[in-house]
Design a protein around this motif. Structure first.
Motif, PDB file in Angstrom:
ATOM      1  N   LEU A 183      43.763  42.268  43.925  1.00  0.00           N
ATOM      2  CA  LEU A 183      43.763  43.600  44.642  1.00  0.00           C
ATOM      3  C   LEU A 183      43.501  44.706  43.753  1.00  0.00           C
ATOM      4  O   LEU A 183      41.733  45.404  45.009  1.00  0.00           O
ATOM      5  N   CYS A 184      43.507  44.827  42.489  1.00  0.00           N
ATOM      6  CA  CYS A 184      42.222  45.496  41.971  1.00  0.00           C
ATOM      7  C   CYS A 184      40.668  45.474  42.337  1.00  0.00           C
ATOM      8  O   CYS A 184      40.008  46.031  42.407  1.00  0.00           O
ATOM      9  N   ALA A 185      40.602  44.012  42.173  1.00  0.00           N
ATOM     10  CA  ALA A 185      39.498  43.422  42.323  1.00  0.00           C
ATOM     11  C   ALA A 185      38.293  44.137  43.915  1.00  0.00           C
ATOM     12  O   ALA A 185      37.414  44.168  43.862  1.00  0.00           O
ATOM     13  N   LEU A 186      39.050  44.011  44.035  1.00  0.00           N
ATOM     14  CA  LEU A 186      38.886  44.302  46.363  1.00  0.00           C
ATOM     15  C   LEU A 186      38.367  45.686  46.094  1.00  0.00           C
ATOM     16  O   LEU A 186      37.159  45.904  46.610  1.00  0.00           O
ATOM     17  N   ALA A 187      39.929  46.623  45.584  1.00  0.00           N
ATOM     18  CA  ALA A 187      38.772  48.048  45.423  1.00  0.00           C
ATOM     19  C   ALA A 187      37.543  47.890  44.528  1.00  0.00           C
ATOM     20  O   ALA A 187      36.929  49.080  45.246  1.00  0.00           O
ATOM     21  N   ILE A 188      37.732  47.511  43.591  1.00  0.00           N
ATOM     22  CA  ILE A 188      36.641  48.045  42.664  1.00  0.00           C
ATOM     23  C   ILE A 188      34.909  47.544  43.662  1.00  0.00           C
ATOM     24  O   ILE A 188      33.970  48.181  43.215  1.00  0.00           O
ATOM     25  N   GLY A 189      35.831  46.065  44.143  1.00  0.00           N
ATOM     26  CA  GLY A 189      34.289  46.086  44.556  1.00  0.00           C
ATOM     27  C   GLY A 189      33.743  46.228  45.688  1.00  0.00           C
ATOM     28  O   GLY A 189      32.533  46.161  45.957  1.00  0.00           O
ATOM     29  N   THR A 190      34.479  47.141  46.662  1.00  0.00           N
ATOM     30  CA  THR A 190      34.647  47.579  47.819  1.00  0.00           C
ATOM     31  C   THR A 190      33.900  49.006  47.379  1.00  0.00           C
ATOM     32  O   THR A 190      33.007  49.421  47.883  1.00  0.00           O
ATOM     33  N   LEU A 191      34.219  49.805  46.542  1.00  0.00           N
ATOM     34  CA  LEU A 191      33.912  50.975  46.435  1.00  0.00           C
ATOM     35  C   LEU A 191      32.370  50.493  45.717  1.00  0.00           C
ATOM     36  O   LEU A 191      31.530  51.750  45.727  1.00  0.00           O
TER      37      LEU A 191
ATOM     38  N   THR B 249      43.917  50.036  41.436  1.00  0.00           N
ATOM     39  CA  THR B 249      43.583  50.442  42.570  1.00  0.00           C
ATOM     40  C   THR B 249      43.493  51.143  43.824  1.00  0.00           C
ATOM     41  O   THR B 249      42.464  51.493  44.797  1.00  0.00           O
ATOM     42  N   ALA B 250      44.405  52.287  43.982  1.00  0.00           N
ATOM     43  CA  ALA B 250      44.947  53.469  44.590  1.00  0.00           C
ATOM     44  C   ALA B 250      43.703  54.176  44.485  1.00  0.00           C
ATOM     45  O   ALA B 250      42.681  55.033  45.171  1.00  0.00           O
ATOM     46  N   LEU B 251      43.153  54.768  43.383  1.00  0.00           N
ATOM     47  CA  LEU B 251      42.129  55.427  43.178  1.00  0.00           C
ATOM     48  C   LEU B 251      40.901  54.586  43.329  1.00  0.00           C
ATOM     49  O   LEU B 251      39.820  55.694  44.147  1.00  0.00           O
ATOM     50  N   ALA B 252      40.637  53.888  43.578  1.00  0.00           N
ATOM     51  CA  ALA B 252      39.340  53.013  43.711  1.00  0.00           C
ATOM     52  C   ALA B 252      38.935  53.029  45.056  1.00  0.00           C
ATOM     53  O   ALA B 252      38.498  52.897  45.894  1.00  0.00           O
ATOM     54  N   THR B 253      40.590  52.778  45.512  1.00  0.00           N
ATOM     55  CA  THR B 253      40.367  52.617  47.155  1.00  0.00           C
ATOM     56  C   THR B 253      40.192  54.037  47.933  1.00  0.00           C
ATOM     57  O   THR B 253      39.428  54.449  49.181  1.00  0.00           O
ATOM     58  N   GLY B 254      40.771  54.806  47.031  1.00  0.00           N
ATOM     59  CA  GLY B 254      40.085  56.977  48.030  1.00  0.00           C
ATOM     60  C   GLY B 254      39.218  56.785  48.141  1.00  0.00           C
ATOM     61  O   GLY B 254      38.173  57.586  48.541  1.00  0.00           O
ATOM     62  N   ALA B 255      38.920  56.791  46.537  1.00  0.00           N
ATOM     63  CA  ALA B 255      36.938  56.799  46.174  1.00  0.00           C
ATOM     64  C   ALA B 255      36.155  55.913  46.939  1.00  0.00           C
ATOM     65  O   ALA B 255      35.284  57.036  47.593  1.00  0.00           O
TER      66      ALA B 255
ATOM     67  N   TYR C 161      44.294  33.388  37.607  1.00  0.00           N
ATOM     68  CA  TYR C 161      44.132  34.534  36.682  1.00  0.00           C
ATOM     69  C   TYR C 161      42.893  34.689  36.784  1.00  0.00           C
ATOM     70  O   TYR C 161      42.943  36.229  37.426  1.00  0.00           O
ATOM     71  N   TYR C 162      42.124  34.111  36.767  1.00  0.00           N
ATOM     72  CA  TYR C 162      40.843  34.731  36.542  1.00  0.00           C
ATOM     73  C   TYR C 162      39.811  35.146  38.639  1.00  0.00           C
ATOM     74  O   TYR C 162      38.805  35.071  38.150  1.00  0.00           O
ATOM     75  N   SER C 163      40.707  34.640  39.452  1.00  0.00           N
ATOM     76  CA  SER C 163      40.447  34.403  40.585  1.00  0.00           C
ATOM     77  C   SER C 163      39.840  36.152  41.452  1.00  0.00           C
ATOM     78  O   SER C 163      38.951  35.981  41.912  1.00  0.00           O
ATOM     79  N   TYR C 164      39.832  36.793  40.105  1.00  0.00           N
ATOM     80  CA  TYR C 164      39.616  37.625  40.484  1.00  0.00           C
ATOM     81  C   TYR C 164      38.448  38.253  40.379  1.00  0.00           C
ATOM     82  O   TYR C 164      37.749  39.149  40.854  1.00  0.00           O
ATOM     83  N   TRP C 165      37.532  37.258  39.511  1.00  0.00           N
ATOM     84  CA  TRP C 165      36.066  37.234  39.462  1.00  0.00           C
ATOM     85  C   TRP C 165      35.192  37.036  40.863  1.00  0.00           C
ATOM     86  O   TRP C 165      34.729  37.721  41.364  1.00  0.00           O
ATOM     87  N   ALA C 166      36.134  35.942  41.606  1.00  0.00           N
ATOM     88  CA  ALA C 166      35.903  35.662  43.280  1.00  0.00           C
ATOM     89  C   ALA C 166      36.495  36.838  43.689  1.00  0.00           C
ATOM     90  O   ALA C 166      35.597  36.983  44.813  1.00  0.00           O
ATOM     91  N   VAL C 167      37.086  37.218  44.420  1.00  0.00           N
ATOM     92  CA  VAL C 167      37.396  39.147  44.687  1.00  0.00           C
ATOM     93  C   VAL C 167      36.357  39.419  44.629  1.00  0.00           C
ATOM     94  O   VAL C 167      36.024  40.022  45.784  1.00  0.00           O
TER      95      VAL C 167
ATOM     96  N   THR D   2      31.780  42.933  36.632  1.00  0.00           N
ATOM     97  CA  THR D   2      31.366  43.358  35.154  1.00  0.00           C
ATOM     98  C   THR D   2      32.953  44.988  34.565  1.00  0.00           C
ATOM     99  O   THR D   2      33.690  44.781  33.741  1.00  0.00           O
ATOM    100  N   ALA D   3      32.690  45.388  36.090  1.00  0.00           N
ATOM    101  CA  ALA D   3      33.638  46.360  36.299  1.00  0.00           C
ATOM    102  C   ALA D   3      35.560  46.203  36.040  1.00  0.00           C
ATOM    103  O   ALA D   3      36.195  46.420  35.114  1.00  0.00           O
ATOM    104  N   THR D   4      35.050  44.717  36.467  1.00  0.00           N
ATOM    105  CA  THR D   4      36.730  44.505  37.293  1.00  0.00           C
ATOM    106  C   THR D   4      36.890  43.184  35.599  1.00  0.00           C
ATOM    107  O   THR D   4      38.066  43.513  35.012  1.00  0.00           O
TER     108      THR D   4
END
Length: 255
Positions: free
Chosen positions: A175-183, A239-245, A82-88, A200-202
């Protein structure tokens, strides 16, 4: 027709080479989690039942020890997944994107026939595929393990990690963490600050969405899928919004 494909194939190989350690770690983590769930279900559960059979009728402590050997172990597997999104989030912001922006490697790639859009698309596609495949393998095994010996378990469907690990939500979070990290990386272009802000954001997003879930005291089993799929849809929208941004910010940065 083959000219554009050559830089893309080269970029794909480069991404695999640069980030093979992270991809290997993810693959080992998923396979180890799945293997451990199978072991707990097929081997440990039997040992726990034998231990419980020898407990005296009022052997509360004896039963508690058996619970720790099985239920708590399965709980830790779902918690780590569940919390693997932190690492991502940290990896996507720091190693995947910001490090290449800071070092100038990204601009070097853009000057060699690889467009910024293709560069970012390739950067995101490979980890997104790995995260999706890992989750697709984990979820059915976890659901089977979680439901196999319910009388030995001390949790319920509305524990946060159990709730997520029962379906696509456990894929949507990374997937959301990937997009937020990229942005975040494209906005700051500095690995450590980008990673810290992305995590922090995720985390804040996760806490907010958790607050919208039904609680175990007021929710029935039939309420699970509507709540689970609604949260998944919200996450995929984010995720889509963060990727688009991220692509919009990339065009600004590469202009």
């Amino acid at each position: 027709m083959s000219a554009p494909a050559a830089p893309t194939l080269g970029l794909t190989r480069t991404v695999l080479r640069l980030h093979r350690a992270a991809l290997i770690v993810w693959g080992v983590f998923v396979l180890a989690s799945v293997g451990y769930l199978i072991w707990l279900t097929e081997v440990t559960a039997g040992s726990v039942r034998e231990s419980l059979a020898t407990c005296p009728r009022d052997g509360t402590l004896c039963g508690l020890g058996a619970w720790h050997g099985y239920s708590e172990a399965i709980g830790w597997v779902s918690t780590f997944m569940y919390y693997s999104y932190w690492a991502v989030a940290a990896w996507a912001a720091g190693a995947l994107i910001a490090r290449e922006l800071e070092s100038g490697t990204a601009r070097l790639a853009w000057s060699q026939g690889i467009t910024p859009t293709r560069w970012l698309t390739t950067k995101l596609t490979l980890p997104a595929l790995a995260l999706t495949l890992g989750g697709a393998l984990f979820v059915p095994v976890y659901r089977w393990a979680w439901s196999s010996h319910r009388d030995l378990m001390g949790d319920n469907l509305y524990f946060n990690d159990v709730f997520a690990a029962h379906g696509p939500l456990v894929v949507a979070y990374p997937l959301c963490a990937l997009a937020i990290g990229t942005l975040t990386a494209l906005l700051l272009a500095r690995p450590l600050p980008s990673a810290a802000i992305a995590v922090t954001a995720t985390t804040l997003l996760n806490h907010y969405l958790q607050s919208l879930r039904p609680t175990s005291g007021s929710a029935s089993t039939s309420a699970f899928w509507p709540a689970h799929l609604t949260e998944t849809a919200l996450l995929l929208t984010a995720t889509a919004l963060a990727t688009g941004a991220a692509f919009w910010q990339l065009r600004r940065r590469s202009a």
